[in-house]
Design an enzyme around this catalytic site. Sequence first.
Site, short mmCIF file in Angstrom:
data_model
loop_
_atom_site.label_atom_id
_atom_site.label_comp_id
_atom_site.label_asym_id
_atom_site.label_seq_id
_atom_site.Cartn_x
_atom_site.Cartn_y
_atom_site.Cartn_z
N ASN A 214 -7.34 4.49 11.46
CA ASN A 214 -6.29 3.97 10.58
C ASN A 214 -5.34 3.15 11.43
OD1 ASN A 214 -7.36 5.45 8.54
ND2 ASN A 214 -5.64 6.87 8.34
N GLY A 215 -4.80 2.07 10.87
CA GLY A 215 -3.84 1.27 11.62
C GLY A 215 -4.42 -0.10 11.93
N GLU B 288 13.06 -1.47 -11.16
CA GLU B 288 12.03 -0.43 -11.03
C GLU B 288 11.10 -0.44 -12.24
OE1 GLU B 288 10.73 1.28 -8.89
OE2 GLU B 288 9.75 2.93 -9.94
N LYS C 19 -0.96 4.22 -1.65
CA LYS C 19 0.15 5.15 -1.83
C LYS C 19 1.09 5.11 -0.64
CE LYS C 19 2.37 8.44 -3.91
NZ LYS C 19 3.25 7.90 -4.96
N CYS D 84 -5.65 3.76 4.29
CA CYS D 84 -6.82 4.41 4.89
C CYS D 84 -6.60 5.91 5.06
CB CYS D 84 -7.10 3.83 6.26
SG CYS D 84 -7.27 2.05 6.26
N HIS E 289 21.12 -17.97 -15.96
CA HIS E 289 21.04 -18.81 -14.76
C HIS E 289 19.60 -19.15 -14.40
CE1 HIS E 289 25.29 -18.36 -14.22
NE2 HIS E 289 25.19 -17.04 -14.10
N LYS F 85 7.11 -0.96 -12.03
CA LYS F 85 6.16 0.02 -12.56
C LYS F 85 5.16 -0.65 -13.48
CE LYS F 85 6.72 2.55 -10.76
NZ LYS F 85 6.88 3.22 -9.55
N GLU G 213 2.72 -2.80 -11.46
CA GLU G 213 1.84 -1.98 -10.62
C GLU G 213 0.66 -1.41 -11.40
OE1 GLU G 213 4.14 0.39 -7.08
OE2 GLU G 213 4.73 0.92 -9.10
N TRP H 153 -8.88 0.80 3.55
CA TRP H 153 -8.11 -0.17 2.77
C TRP H 153 -8.09 -1.41 3.65
CZ3 TRP H 153 -3.23 -2.72 3.11
CH2 TRP H 153 -2.72 -3.20 1.90
C1 G6P Z 1 3.81 1.64 -1.42
C2 G6P Z 1 3.60 2.32 -2.75
C3 G6P Z 1 4.88 2.27 -3.57
C4 G6P Z 1 6.02 2.87 -2.77
C5 G6P Z 1 6.20 2.16 -1.42
C6 G6P Z 1 7.19 2.88 -0.53
O1 G6P Z 1 3.94 0.28 -1.59
O2 G6P Z 1 2.56 1.71 -3.48
O3 G6P Z 1 4.70 3.03 -4.76
O4 G6P Z 1 7.20 2.78 -3.51
O5 G6P Z 1 4.95 2.15 -0.73
O6 G6P Z 1 6.67 4.13 -0.23
P1 G6P Z 1 7.48 5.34 0.38
O7 G6P Z 1 6.45 6.39 0.64
O8 G6P Z 1 8.10 4.82 1.64
O9 G6P Z 1 8.51 5.76 -0.61
#
Ligand code: G6P
Length: 607
Positions: free
Chosen positions: A99-100, A480, A602, A2, A503, A484, A487, A73
């Site tokens: 927000n929250g 990672e 984000k 949000c 395994h 990616k 995502e 959100w």
């Molecule tokens: C969210 C984002 C991810 C990010 C994670 C941690 O889930 O979508 O891309 O890696 O938060 O975020 P931070 O700001 O703590 O690195």
Amino acid sequence: MCGIIGYCGPRIAAPILVEGLKRLEYRGYDSAGIAVAQEGRLNVVKRAGKISNLRSHVPPEMPGIIGIGHTRWATHGEVTDGNAHPHTDRGGKVAIVHNGIIENYQSLKDRLESEGVTFVSETDSEVIAHLIASFYQGDLEQAVKETVGLLKGTYGIVAMHADEPDRLVGARNGSPLVLGVGEDEMFLASDVTAIIAHTRQVIYLEDGEVVSVSHRDYRTTDLRNNHIEKQIDHIGWELEEIEKAGFTHFMEKEIHEQPESIRRATKGRIDLEYATGHLGGLNLTNRELLDINRVKILAAGTSYHAGLVAAYVLEALARIPTTAELASELRYRNPIVERNSLYFAISQSGETADTLYAMREVQRKGGRVLGICNVVGSTIARESDGGVYIHSGPEIAVASTKAFTSQLTAFYLFALIMGRMRDMSHEQGLRFAQDLDSVPGHIETILGTTGKIQDLAKRYARFDNFLFLGRGINYPVALEAALKLKEVSYIHAEGYSAAEIKHGPIALINEETPSFFIVPDDGLRGKVINNMKEVKARQGPVIALAVEGDDEVASIADDTLFVPHTSELMYPFLMTVPTQLFAYYCALERECNVDQPRNLAKSVTVE
Ligand code: G6P
């Protein structure tokens, strides 16, 4: 997640609010709205969907010089126009954005309903508007304070009242809120990107603080009306940094920025004379650093993967037992905090609730936590006991790319410092520093091969399942890479240690499940080659990411991408970049919304 924007000043508010919401889009949202006050009335426009949808419903000449806006959100209640913020009271005088999560909203709602209030949304936030209205006696600030005194949970709130046409009141507990001080105008926002086009002078609110704003001045207090003196901070980055600069997407731009962002993260932080690193913000003397006998890293998502690589490097260089753990898990398992342990909270945004709460839990137990953050002035950066800014510049795409490699850089420098205090010789330290210094150049070389990666993505984007496989320090790189890909392209992908496939995951191998192997020229190369052959023997398509000139790997794999040769510990940087580009191009092939993938945010400021 949000986003909040508020405006109070001489200009027409609606376009400023909509533009601010547009800049907050990157945080992830599903609906948006604005409320503007004019001649004792509130005009509210809110819509599910994109900001463009909201914009098309905002009347072109919408009057009013004070207003609030929000990108939502969904947490409580579906994505509908009615659940979007701002929310108003039944008299239509109070509007709020929140927000929250209000944890006790149900009991507050029951009470308000028994008093005759009818709720029009399914959100937890709506109670705030009704409570403010119930306390309001001509003083919005006071009504907000009485309201937040009843709330349990987290909030960043901005409230307005139609009868106070020059007043916004903001309150914070757990969700960021920043005041932008302009010339004859004021802004409130959850994120400075919403207001940077208008002012660079900002004040970060702390939990428990309330700010009351008119177009000329502001007053910060706690809930008991005690005045709190705040310092004005200056935002150092430019508006252009949050624009696309000729790239099609922010993700593409940010991948390409990595040579520069890594250089920025090392700038002034390598001491060649003593072959060590220099990190001024650690707030620890060398004697204190020497006493540390265990390091623990807390993080979420991509930052967690950076933590896994970091743990490997610190153990290798400094021989200090180091583990990375998901912050969300650590918090709830009553962690054992030892005197000589040092904790790191790694977070790009510096606002991730899971990481923040885990950090506070460790601090509550007396542990020392350093932050590795990108966003200057973020909550983790401020509440940690010291730390390192990675200076990546704003990262706008939801999928983190440049922050990951800069987080590694910051931690590599810390590992160099700790290594040089323990096991590493001057010569080894110098070599490590030089290798780190050569990483941006190698990444530039890799960025010159995007055509090949795009071509690969064109051929593989049709698959629905992928395995990413690596060993040792490149095992987290595989995790990672898988994250990616899922995502941004919604392809199901799993990251595994290549050794682990026998395994279990090998059961998935067939012609329709490609395996993406990360094969540097390190001590485990032979083992990974064996795993590649195991997959080939079962008709699994194999992509290899290998080192320039590795013909043996290329002869086994169906397709091979190459990176330049470097030293063993530097491969995570070089191996990550092609996997970021691969994910990006797969997402393009599948026509996904690359910068704002579905359901993601984000910065996740709720647990
Ligand atoms: C969210 C984002 C991810 C990010 C994670 C941690 O889930 O979508 O891309 O890696 O938060 O975020 P931070 O700001 O703590 O690195």
